[in-house]
Design an enzyme around this catalytic site. Structure first.
Site, mmCIF file in Angstrom:
data_model
loop_
_atom_site.group_PDB
_atom_site.id
_atom_site.type_symbol
_atom_site.label_atom_id
_atom_site.label_comp_id
_atom_site.label_asym_id
_atom_site.label_seq_id
_atom_site.Cartn_x
_atom_site.Cartn_y
_atom_site.Cartn_z
ATOM 1 C CG ASP A 17 -2.079 0.927 1.107
ATOM 2 O OD1 ASP A 17 -2.363 1.391 -0.020
ATOM 3 O OD2 ASP A 17 -2.712 1.218 2.135
ATOM 4 C CG ASN A 66 -7.961 -1.974 -5.036
ATOM 5 O OD1 ASN A 66 -7.076 -2.809 -4.846
ATOM 6 N ND2 ASN A 66 -8.164 -0.981 -4.168
HETATM 7 C C1 IPE Z 1 -5.422 -2.636 -0.016
HETATM 8 O O1 IPE Z 1 -5.094 -1.317 -0.246
HETATM 9 C C2 IPE Z 1 -5.438 -3.398 -1.313
HETATM 10 C C3 IPE Z 1 -4.140 -3.592 -1.947
HETATM 11 C C4 IPE Z 1 -2.975 -3.252 -1.466
HETATM 12 C C5 IPE Z 1 -4.184 -4.248 -3.213
HETATM 13 P P1 IPE Z 1 -6.234 -0.197 -0.394
HETATM 14 O O2 IPE Z 1 -5.516 1.080 -0.583
HETATM 15 O O3 IPE Z 1 -7.191 -0.601 -1.454
HETATM 16 O O4 IPE Z 1 -6.952 -0.280 1.014
HETATM 17 P P2 IPE Z 1 -7.810 0.799 1.806
HETATM 18 O O5 IPE Z 1 -8.870 1.295 0.862
HETATM 19 O O6 IPE Z 1 -6.876 1.896 2.212
HETATM 20 O O7 IPE Z 1 -8.340 0.069 2.978
HETATM 21 C C1 IPE Z 2 -1.625 0.219 -3.290
HETATM 22 O O1 IPE Z 2 -1.377 1.573 -3.330
HETATM 23 C C2 IPE Z 2 -1.869 -0.383 -4.650
HETATM 24 C C3 IPE Z 2 -3.257 -0.808 -4.905
HETATM 25 C C4 IPE Z 2 -4.214 -0.795 -4.039
HETATM 26 C C5 IPE Z 2 -3.558 -1.269 -6.244
HETATM 27 P P1 IPE Z 2 -2.557 2.621 -3.341
HETATM 28 O O2 IPE Z 2 -2.913 2.925 -4.765
HETATM 29 O O3 IPE Z 2 -3.677 2.189 -2.497
HETATM 30 O O4 IPE Z 2 -1.838 3.889 -2.714
HETATM 31 P P2 IPE Z 2 -2.467 4.904 -1.661
HETATM 32 O O5 IPE Z 2 -2.974 4.092 -0.507
HETATM 33 O O6 IPE Z 2 -3.583 5.610 -2.364
HETATM 34 O O7 IPE Z 2 -1.339 5.786 -1.279
HETATM 35 MG MG MG Z 3 -4.089 2.422 -0.535
#
Ligand code: IPE
Ligand code: IPE
Ligand code: MG
Length: 239
Positions: A17, A66
């Site tokens: 993340d 997502n």
């Molecule tokens: C969790 O990250 C999913 C992945 C890393 C693929 P998110 O960014 O989607 O999670 P939330 O929304 O902050 O809980």
């Molecule tokens: C994790 O990084 C990757 C996926 C969930 C696909 P994020 O895209 O959630 O990055 P933040 O949390 O918005 O910084």
């Molecule tokens: Mg995230």
């Protein structure tokens, strides 16, 4: 270093993340964060396999939630996945790494499904190292999928062991350690049942900045924990 009360680290899972925030901090588009994040994947997995001798590495790459993101971002993520797998196929074969996915692949773009299946099939015979990528994965969906696939007889005499055989993770052990980057302290629908006795490690580091030394730190931290699995003495999950 592995204190005697510590069961061997068999399976490490990552909630990768913070790609978007990494990019935002640099005034870049969120997708630049995904591009940078993807570069970390192989080095981290390889370090876990080779340096730490961990046979199972799992990465949460795309959740069932997502899909609510902008279409453009989703397209970039799956384009990166395709390019990544095409690039890494030869090294996965050379290093004898079994590649597999968890999650419902049927909703992925066709081209992504094809390369995922291709690499999965070509590496299926390897057994020493398993790299699992969670794609369109969500624990709740996984549980529903498992329950729907039970026969009436299985349903009637259901045990945890028999339900676990129907989860996407049936061929891998439960994670000993789950690492989440970016400072968030939640599981976000990742391996909820399998994490019943996992150790959790949260770091403020954004995924694109998570390097081998960050992994070393997470594992050192894990090695100093005491796992009791409900007992009063430290014990391994197999005791
Ligand atoms: C969790 O990250 C999913 C992945 C890393 C693929 P998110 O960014 O989607 O999670 P939330 O929304 O902050 O809980
Ligand atoms: C994790 O990084 C990757 C996926 C969930 C696909 P994020 O895209 O959630 O990055 P933040 O949390 O918005 O910084
Ligand atoms: Mg995230």
């Amino acid at each position: 270093m592995n204190p005697s009360h510590q069961p061997p680290l068999q399976h490490i899972a990552f909630i990768m993340d913070g790609n978007g925030r990494w990019a935002k901090a640099r005034k870049l588009m969120r997708t630049e964060g995904h591009k940078e994040g993807v570069k970390r994947v192989f080095d981290i997995a390889q370090h876990a396999f080779d340096h730490w001798n961990i046979p199972y590495v799992t990465l949460y790459a795309f959740s069932t939630e997502n899909w609510t993101r902008p279409r453009y971002e989703i397209d970039v993520i799956f384009r990166l996945l395709r390019t990544y797998l095409r690039q890494k196929k030869s090294i996965l074969l050379r290093n004898k790494i079994r590649f597999q996915t968890i999650g419902d692949l049927s909703k992925l773009p066709r081209s992504a499904q094809e390369i995922v299946q291709e690499v999965h099939q070509e590496t299926a015979a390897f057994s020493e190292h398993t790299l699992t990528v969670a794609l369109n994965y969500g624990s709740r969906e996984e549980i529903l999928h498992a329950i729907r696939s039970l026969s009436p007889e299985e349903c009637h005499q259901l045990t945890w062991e028999s339900l676990a055989q129907h989860l996407y993770t049936h061929s891998i052990p439960d994670p000993d350690l789950i690492v989440r980057t970016s400072g968030e302290q939640r599981l976000s629908n990742f391996l909820l049942l399998q994490a019943a006795y996992s150790e959790l490690y949260f770091t403020p580091t954004y995924w694109p900045d998570f390097k081998e030394a960050s992994l070393d730190q997470a594992i050192e931290d894990y090695l100093h924990r005491t796992r009791r699995f409900g007992n009063i003495e430290p014990c391994s999950s197999n005791d």
